[in-house]
Design an enzyme around this catalytic site. Structure first.
Site, PDB file in Angstrom:
ATOM      1  N   ASP A  31       0.834  -1.209   0.000  1.00 52.25           N
ATOM      2  CA  ASP A  31       0.000   0.000   0.000  1.00 52.25           C
ATOM      3  C   ASP A  31       0.867   1.256   0.000  1.00 52.25           C
ATOM      4  O   ASP A  31       0.725   2.127   0.867  1.00 52.25           O
ATOM      5  CB  ASP A  31      -0.917   0.037   1.221  1.00 52.25           C
ATOM      6  CG  ASP A  31      -1.919  -1.098   1.255  1.00 52.25           C
ATOM      7  OD1 ASP A  31      -2.293  -1.582   0.178  1.00 52.25           O
ATOM      8  OD2 ASP A  31      -2.330  -1.496   2.362  1.00 52.25           O
ATOM      9  N   GLU A 198     -11.451  -0.124  -3.176  1.00 53.36           N
ATOM     10  CA  GLU A 198     -10.769   0.632  -2.123  1.00 53.36           C
ATOM     11  C   GLU A 198      -9.581   1.383  -2.713  1.00 53.36           C
ATOM     12  O   GLU A 198      -9.331   1.351  -3.915  1.00 53.36           O
ATOM     13  CB  GLU A 198     -10.314  -0.300  -1.002  1.00 53.36           C
ATOM     14  CG  GLU A 198      -9.365  -1.408  -1.422  1.00 53.36           C
ATOM     15  CD  GLU A 198      -9.076  -2.396  -0.302  1.00 53.36           C
ATOM     16  OE1 GLU A 198      -9.605  -2.221   0.814  1.00 53.36           O
ATOM     17  OE2 GLU A 198      -8.320  -3.355  -0.539  1.00 53.36           O
TER      18      GLU A 198
END
EC number: 3.2.1.99
Length: 320
Positions: A31, A198
């Site tokens: 991420d 997301e």
């Protein structure tokens, strides 16, 4: 599973996605948040885990080195996830000469989540933690993780969200506070399955605001792999306003019609690319960055690799 995955990746290579740019040194990433330091152009990337892991390099290709954590020991936020922070997002404010990092405090499968914020004068470890900016509740319709700051129409906007009712936006009063009366506005949603959408990220180029996000399942590739094609991939939509009406290349709404044009999916030794962002490199132009799993290295989150590609543009749409 490894043979089946290898055959799938081989077939996916026909999609003509470019391979990631070169990376040497410590290329682990998860991420990733990313910024090119204003003062000298040095590259910094930030990853999920502990107090947010920091890597630095003088070149995008590396060699990358681990330099420490942004918040050693975790966040001041009172939460079960405060020592394992997720999904950092970095931006710079010239008015304060500070870098701001938005981070997520949560646990897997929960909507009891917090977006926190920290500051640094130089992107190096040991940031100043300012604690919680925004919190979602366990029974709510949105999840306060995966924050991304953007200036939209001259105003600061925080894009966030994961699963449930998708991706939302909140107006900010400044980098450390919400606007008075701020409430989330939904901008993207996947109505299928468990609503696997997301990591929204907004950037502006030539009259359009682009929303990239990750669609599909993010992890457990090593222990409970998803069905073929249901792993992470990176998609894009765009909008003239930046605060709604995002559509994909075919004109489908990314809010009401499950829109989203894929710009990067599994291929070759790249499996499940996602957790992405975009920055404008001083010499290369627009660059997409992300994490991915390389089956030759391993499929666990601790083996994810940092990837990047220079974006190509045609008719106002990016590709790699």
């Amino acid at each position: 599973m490894k043979l089946a995955l290898s055959l799938f990746l081989l077939s996916g290579s026909l999609a003509q996605y470019s391979n990631p740019g070169a990376c040497s040194g410590d290329c682990w990433g998860h991420d990733p948040g990313f910024y090119q330091r204003v003062s000298d152009g040095r590259y910094y990337r930030f990853s999920t885990g502990g107090g947010i892991q920091i890597h630095a390099s003088d070149n995008l290709e590396g060699p990358w080195e681990a330099v420490g954590e942004a918040l050693p020991g975790g966040s001041v936020v009172d939460h079960a996830g405060s020592t394992n922070l997720w999904a950092p997002d970095i931006h710079y404010e010239a008015s304060t000469n500070l870098y701001y990092m938005y981070y997520s405090v949560s646990t897997l499968g929960s909507r009891d989540s917090v977006i926190g914020v920290a500051t640094s004068p130089n992107l190096q470890p040991n940031w100043t933690d300012h604690g919680a900016l925004f919190r979602s509740q366990a029974g709510g319709n949105y999840n306060a993780i995966d924050a991304n700051w953007a200036s939209i129409g001259g105003s600061p906007i925080l894009t966030f969200g994961s699963y449930w009712n998708g991706i939302h936006q909140l107006p900010l009063a400044g980098p450390l506070s919400l606007a008075d009366g701020a409430t989330p506005t939904q901008i993207a949603y996947n109505s299928s399955g468990n609503h696997a959408i997301e990591a929204g990220f907004v950037f502006y180029r030539r009259g359009w605001y682009y929303l990239t996000f990750s669609s599909g399942r993010a992890g457990s590739y090593d222990t409970n792999p998803p069905a073929t094609g249901e792993e992470y991939r990176i998609v894009v939509c765009r909008s003239a306003s930046g605060t709604g009406d995002f559509v994909d290349k075919s004109g489908r709404s990314c809010l009401t019609d499950n829109g989203g044009t894929t710009i990067l999916a599994s291929h070759g030794n790249v499996y499940g690319p996602g957790g992405q962002g975009v920055f404008e490199d001083r010499t290369r132009g627009w660059v997409l960055y992300y994490h991915y799993a390389n089956p030759d290295i391993g499929l666990s989150t601790g083996q994810y690799q940092f990837g990047w590609n220079v974006l190509q543009w045609a008719d106002g749409w990016p590709s790699v």
